[in-house]
Write a protein that holds these residues in place. Structure first.
Motif, mmCIF file in Angstrom:
data_model
loop_
_atom_site.group_PDB
_atom_site.id
_atom_site.type_symbol
_atom_site.label_atom_id
_atom_site.label_comp_id
_atom_site.label_asym_id
_atom_site.label_seq_id
_atom_site.Cartn_x
_atom_site.Cartn_y
_atom_site.Cartn_z
ATOM 1 N N ILE A 521 0.844 -1.186 0.000
ATOM 2 C CA ILE A 521 0.000 0.000 0.000
ATOM 3 C C ILE A 521 0.882 1.239 0.000
ATOM 4 C CG2 ILE A 521 -1.706 1.279 1.339
ATOM 5 C CD1 ILE A 521 -2.844 -1.297 2.301
ATOM 6 N N SER A 522 0.540 2.189 -0.837
ATOM 7 C CA SER A 522 1.349 3.397 -0.952
ATOM 8 C C SER A 522 1.187 4.261 0.289
ATOM 9 C CB SER A 522 0.924 4.189 -2.196
ATOM 10 O OG SER A 522 -0.427 4.602 -2.085
ATOM 11 N N GLU A 523 2.142 5.151 0.480
ATOM 12 C CA GLU A 523 2.095 6.039 1.637
ATOM 13 C C GLU A 523 0.889 6.960 1.584
ATOM 14 O OE1 GLU A 523 5.649 8.174 2.310
ATOM 15 O OE2 GLU A 523 6.909 6.394 2.548
ATOM 16 N N GLU A 524 0.528 7.406 0.389
ATOM 17 C CA GLU A 524 -0.623 8.298 0.293
ATOM 18 C C GLU A 524 -1.917 7.572 0.644
ATOM 19 O OE1 GLU A 524 -1.847 8.063 -4.435
ATOM 20 O OE2 GLU A 524 -0.568 9.704 -3.762
ATOM 21 N N LYS A 530 -5.780 6.535 7.347
ATOM 22 C CA LYS A 530 -5.677 7.067 8.707
ATOM 23 C C LYS A 530 -6.606 8.250 8.923
ATOM 24 C CE LYS A 530 -0.817 5.784 9.410
ATOM 25 N NZ LYS A 530 0.559 6.318 9.586
ATOM 26 N N ILE A 531 -6.568 9.199 8.017
ATOM 27 C CA ILE A 531 -7.362 10.407 8.214
ATOM 28 C C ILE A 531 -8.855 10.099 8.108
ATOM 29 C CG2 ILE A 531 -7.468 11.226 5.812
ATOM 30 C CD1 ILE A 531 -6.807 14.016 6.913
ATOM 31 N N THR A 532 -9.206 9.070 7.325
ATOM 32 C CA THR A 532 -10.607 8.680 7.239
ATOM 33 C C THR A 532 -11.076 8.053 8.547
ATOM 34 O OG1 THR A 532 -10.402 8.304 4.865
ATOM 35 C CG2 THR A 532 -12.270 7.284 5.964
ATOM 36 N N PHE A 533 -10.271 7.155 9.121
ATOM 37 C CA PHE A 533 -10.695 6.530 10.366
ATOM 38 C C PHE A 533 -10.814 7.550 11.491
ATOM 39 C CE2 PHE A 533 -9.548 4.841 14.530
ATOM 40 C CZ PHE A 533 -10.603 3.965 14.727
ATOM 41 N N TRP A 534 -9.781 8.380 11.661
ATOM 42 C CA TRP A 534 -9.815 9.329 12.770
ATOM 43 C C TRP A 534 -10.860 10.415 12.527
ATOM 44 C CZ3 TRP A 534 -8.166 7.801 17.148
ATOM 45 C CH2 TRP A 534 -7.108 6.890 17.233
ATOM 46 N N TYR A 563 -2.692 10.297 11.927
ATOM 47 C CA TYR A 563 -2.045 10.758 10.702
ATOM 48 C C TYR A 563 -1.002 11.819 11.004
ATOM 49 C CZ TYR A 563 -6.044 13.898 11.483
ATOM 50 O OH TYR A 563 -6.974 14.721 12.050
ATOM 51 N N MET A 564 -0.089 11.965 10.059
ATOM 52 C CA MET A 564 1.007 12.902 10.217
ATOM 53 C C MET A 564 0.579 14.305 9.789
ATOM 54 S SD MET A 564 3.462 11.016 11.358
ATOM 55 C CE MET A 564 4.896 12.059 11.099
ATOM 56 N N ILE A 565 1.281 15.289 10.308
ATOM 57 C CA ILE A 565 1.062 16.673 9.902
ATOM 58 C C ILE A 565 1.751 16.907 8.568
ATOM 59 C CG2 ILE A 565 1.514 19.088 10.486
ATOM 60 C CD1 ILE A 565 1.400 18.272 13.422
ATOM 61 N N MET A 566 1.015 17.447 7.613
ATOM 62 C CA MET A 566 1.570 17.748 6.297
ATOM 63 C C MET A 566 1.939 19.231 6.250
ATOM 64 S SD MET A 566 1.583 14.951 4.678
ATOM 65 C CE MET A 566 0.818 13.333 4.573
ATOM 66 N N ARG A 593 -4.302 20.106 10.091
ATOM 67 C CA ARG A 593 -4.047 18.852 10.795
ATOM 68 C C ARG A 593 -3.549 19.068 12.217
ATOM 69 N NH1 ARG A 593 -2.183 13.946 6.860
ATOM 70 N NH2 ARG A 593 -3.559 14.411 5.111
ATOM 71 N N VAL A 594 -2.876 20.172 12.454
ATOM 72 C CA VAL A 594 -2.433 20.464 13.820
ATOM 73 C C VAL A 594 -3.638 20.603 14.742
ATOM 74 C CG1 VAL A 594 -1.284 22.160 15.276
ATOM 75 C CG2 VAL A 594 -0.276 21.531 13.082
ATOM 76 N N VAL A 595 -4.629 21.370 14.301
ATOM 77 C CA VAL A 595 -5.835 21.555 15.108
ATOM 78 C C VAL A 595 -6.622 20.250 15.191
ATOM 79 C CG1 VAL A 595 -8.004 22.818 15.282
ATOM 80 C CG2 VAL A 595 -5.937 24.001 14.541
ATOM 81 N N ALA A 596 -6.711 19.520 14.068
ATOM 82 C CA ALA A 596 -7.483 18.278 14.055
ATOM 83 C C ALA A 596 -6.915 17.262 15.042
ATOM 84 C CB ALA A 596 -7.503 17.702 12.648
#
Length: 819
Positions: A521-524, A530-534, A563-566, A593-596
């Motif tokens: 599975i690719s990193e993207e 991850k972002i979908t689950f959280w 998920y990581m901060i982009m 993403r920081v706030v999320a």
């Protein structure tokens, strides 16, 4: 004995570089000369000779540090002696003592060994001068763990002295440098040997156990595989996987003993299992790639579906390659979503508004509304991946879009309609209550006609979650709850809660590591999962608080990392976008993403609050403690565990606030999602102490430092304060519908404290805010009706302005909401 030989030995002893002359060294040299002449045995030089003659050292022995290899003559006593022992050997003179005499008579190699042990009581080394014969050695050379670089190169013994060893300073005059990191000979050697032994031991144990456990008809084949395999670990690996792998023996013969038809080889097979028992015992869980959607699905060990063979991706090729095949579903050639490559991408994802320039502008406007006001708080998808597929357009049935689908796109537009007064945002232009209904109806059509809910995809999980929160904003909680459940269950089916980076996982019956890299599975995609689950985790906590129900996605089921901060996404410029366009005055970094991630920490605390104090089936419910007998100076029905949990959760809320980065502090002009996050934080204080509002320090001394009523009032006041920040900067036409629930909860506390001047001010402000929000969110209007009924029931005297606002909201609305 030749006199020349004796003279030569004595001259070596008396050389300037040698140590002081002793009886032991003289006897040793004479005896060695005799042995060299008569027996042709190489001499065993004394320690002074070894130090003074480097050529002899290099020729007769290989000295280095303690781990160096030594090449010594077979008869040398140094084979048995410590490297720092004095120079006496098994060939020493009889004057060395009775032990030496006795052992010398034994002869042979054993005699040398015993004689050397007896000579432990020999003379001291060269640095100590003469010593009494038989005296113990007092300055035995210590074992050095790290030799200097010069001694290692010339392979001489190093004493390890700092800053310079004796060999470099006194003998060779070379520069002495110690570098522990340069000697890699000993690092990891023992660990590697231990690992190799463990691996070999495990391999042998596996094979032996397999021979004991295998049925009789398979043992012969297993033994042949062991005998003919080039690597036993391959056989052990195949055996250990049991139901996940099978053993196949490729041979031109029958494989029976004595068959010479050809060599047997071992190969892996995913469809051949050794035994039915191993099949059942090893299939604990499986991540399976769906043949239609191409998405990963999770099947648990208790499900019989795990025994079903995986479908080949090519098994449905005829259906896939048919005209109009999209998402694994048959479409007609006249389907409006099947467009040519020249069509505008904006119009290729939806046909609700038709095909016109006005429709194109309206779609772009609604999409901007969604990403500006709703997405920053309810972050449940990767914006970059979505926009990449969105810009490509929905133009061909062969290439399946992975991160943007018509269902997800229409769900976004349906939410965007609630932040604008654009006429195309309403199904009925004159009725604001129909905002987004036409796009939402299109979502329902896509789900029902194309069975979108039966084919798990990330975009479907995201779309159902967005549809659920939109229904809550429209005061249709029953439908929204159903959509949220569909979203969460589909996410669990896809294994979004599982960590695919931290270990091996079984995919389609084969054991492999589902991390990143080639063939994985690719990193993207991992980031999108991850972002979908959280994001679903956030939706679940909002629904649980809103409905007062237990979380459907507890923290205990999640092993996936957050998920990581982009940096490129969080540093992108955010600016308010309204019906009049964008305003660059308030532009600032998005920090999405920081706030999320901070909001997710609050969600975890919220989940524990609900489970601890709002569980309908606990041993003792905190909400019913008020019904217990309240006695002064006693716990009033509250147990120690309840007090401990209350204190711990309060400490976690306080700790979250202390650890918050400085740039995320609430202030005028900060990001809208940041203000909503702080409102949510204060809401959790209300939820935590609301069950204990009737307790005071008099009735419950254990809570003397935590006043439940005071804490709730302060939290409600802060919610009102942050709401003022939001209204002054952005207005309330563009705000998430979750804010209506927060304002409603704060107003309930203000009603309890309404005689106070601050409470009257805050209740009026809260009612005004709900009225402003009611233009876009029907749930805000219903909140006004509920507050009016509550004030009337408890005969609370409200300010005149509050009474007028509630009267306007109640006109014909109580019946609409079933009140």
């Amino acid at each position: 004995m030749n006199l020349n030989s004796q003279g030569h030995a004595l001259s070596n002893i008396l050389s300037p570089s040698s140590s002081p002359l002793t009886a032991s060294t003289v006897d040793t040299a004479v005896l060695q000369s005799s042995r060299r002449e008569n027996d042709h045995i190489p001499p065993v030089p004394t320690a002074p000779l070894l130090l003074s003659n480097p050529a002899f050292v290099n020729r007769s022995m290989n000295f280095g540090d303690s781990n160096s290899t030594r090449n010594l003559p077979p008869t040398s006593g140094l084979l048995l002696a410590d490297s720092s022992t004095a120079t006496s050997t098994s060939t020493s003179s009889p004057v060395a003592g009775p032990t030496s005499t006795a052992t010398s008579a034994r002869g042979g190699r054993g005699g040398h060994r015993a004689g050397f042990k007896g000579n432990k009581r020999a003379t001291a080394s060269s640095g100590s001068g003469s010593a009494e014969i038989g005296a113990p050695v007092t300055n035995k050379r210590r074992c050095v763990s790290n030799a200097c670089i010069a001694c290692r190169k010339r392979k001489s013994k190093c004493d390890g002295n700092a800053p310079s060893c004796a060999a470099c300073s006194s003998v060779y005059g070379t520069e002495c440098i110690y570098d522990p990191t340069s000697d890699h000979r000993r690092k990891g050697v023992y660990k590697r040997d231990i690992d190799n032994l463990k691996t070999r031991n495990t391999t042998l144990q596996t094979l032996v156990q397999a021979i004991l456990d295998y049925p009789e008809d398979q043992v012969i084949g297993l033994v042949h595989a062991i005998r003919n395999a080039e690597n036993l670990e391959d056989v052990a690996e195949a055996v250990s996987h049991g139901g996940k792998y099978g053993l196949q023996f490729n041979s031109t013969g029958s494989g029976a003993p004595g068959n010479k038809g050809g060599p047997l080889t071992l190969s892996m097979a995913s469809d051949h299992e050794p035994t039915f028992e191993s099949e059942l015992s090893h299939r604990m869980s499986q991540l399976r790639v769906d043949s239609e959607s191409g998405q990963v699905r999770f099947i648990g060990g208790t499900s019989n579906l795990i025994l079903l063979p995986s479908r080949s991706k090519d098994s449905d090729s005829s259906r896939r390659n048919s005209p109009g095949a999209m998402f694994g579903l048959d479409r007609q050639l006249g389907d409006p979503y099947l467009t040519d490559s020249g069509r505008n991408p904006l119009l290729s994802w939806t046909n609700v508004l038709g095909e016109s320039l006005q429709a194109c502008e309206a779609i772009e406007h609604l999409l901007n509304m969604y990403f500006t006001w709703h997405y920053p708080y309810f972050t449940t998808l990767s914006r970059e991946l979505f926009l990449r597929d969105f810009r490509a357009g929905y133009s061909t049935p062969i290439i399946q879009p992975k991160y943007c689908t018509p269902l997800l796109f229409n769900a976004m537009l349906a939410l965007g309609c609630h932040f604008t007064a654009h006429p195309m945002a309403r199904a009925v232009k004159s009725d604001p209550d129909t905002a987004g209904d036409h796009f939402f109806n299109e979502c329902k059509r896509l789900i029902l006609e194309n069975d979108e809910h039966v084919t798990p995809r990330l975009t479907t999980v995201q779309a159902l979650a967005l549809m659920s929160v939109r229904e809550a904003g429209c005061a249709r909680e029953e439908r929204g709850w159903s959509y949220s459940g569909m979203s969460f269950r589909m996410g669990i089916e896809m294994g979004l809660n599982l960590d695919l980076e931290g270990g091996d996982s079984e995919v389609d019956g084969s054991r492999q590591r589902i991390g990143t890299g080639k063939g994985r599975i690719s990193e993207e995609e991992l980031d999108a999962r991850k972002i979908t689950f959280w994001g679903c985790f956030l939706f679940d906590k909002c629904w649980s608080n809103y409905m007062g129900r237990m979380p459907q996605l507890p923290s205990s089921i999640a092993s996936v990392q957050k998920y990581m901060i982009m940096p490129f996404e969080d540093s992108a410029e955010w600016y308010p976008y309204t019906d009049v366009g964008k305003s660059l005055i308030s532009a600032q970094p998005a920090r999405t993403r920081v706030v999320a991630l901070q909001i997710l920490e609050l969600c975890e605390i919220s989940s524990d609050i609900l489970i601890q104090f709002y569980n309908p089936n606990p041993p003792k419910k905190a909400a019913n403690l008020a019904a217990s007998s309240l006695r002064a100076g006693t716990s009033g029905g509250m147990g120690k565990a309840d007090i401990r949990n209350l204190s711990n959760l309060w400490s976690r809320l306080e700790e979250w606030r202390k650890n918050l980065p400085r740039e995320l502090e609430p202030q005028q002009g900060c990001l809208p999602q940041l203000l909503l996050m702080h409102m949510f934080h204060q809401l959790l204080y209300i939820h935590l102490f609301r069950p204990f509002l009737k307790y005071t320090a008099a009735t419950l001394p254990a809570l003397s430092n935590l006043d439940p009523k005071k804490t709730c009032v302060e939290a409600a006041s802060k919610i009102s304060k942050f709401l003022r920040f939001y209204k002054r900067e952005y207005g309330l036409r563009q705000i998430c519908n979750i804010a209506a629930y927060m304002i409603h909860s704060a107003c309930t506390i203000h009603l309890m404290n309404v005689p106070e001047k601050s409470a009257k001010r805050d209740i009026v402000q809260g009612l005004r805010s709900l009225e402003d929000m009611a233009e876009g969110w029907l749930c805000a209007r219903r909140a006004l009706v509920i507050i009016r009924i509550l004030a009337k029931k408890w005969k609370i005297e409200l300010p005149d302005e509050a009474v007028v606002i509630l009267a306007r909201a109640a006109k014909g609305r109580a019946e609409q909401f079933g009140l």
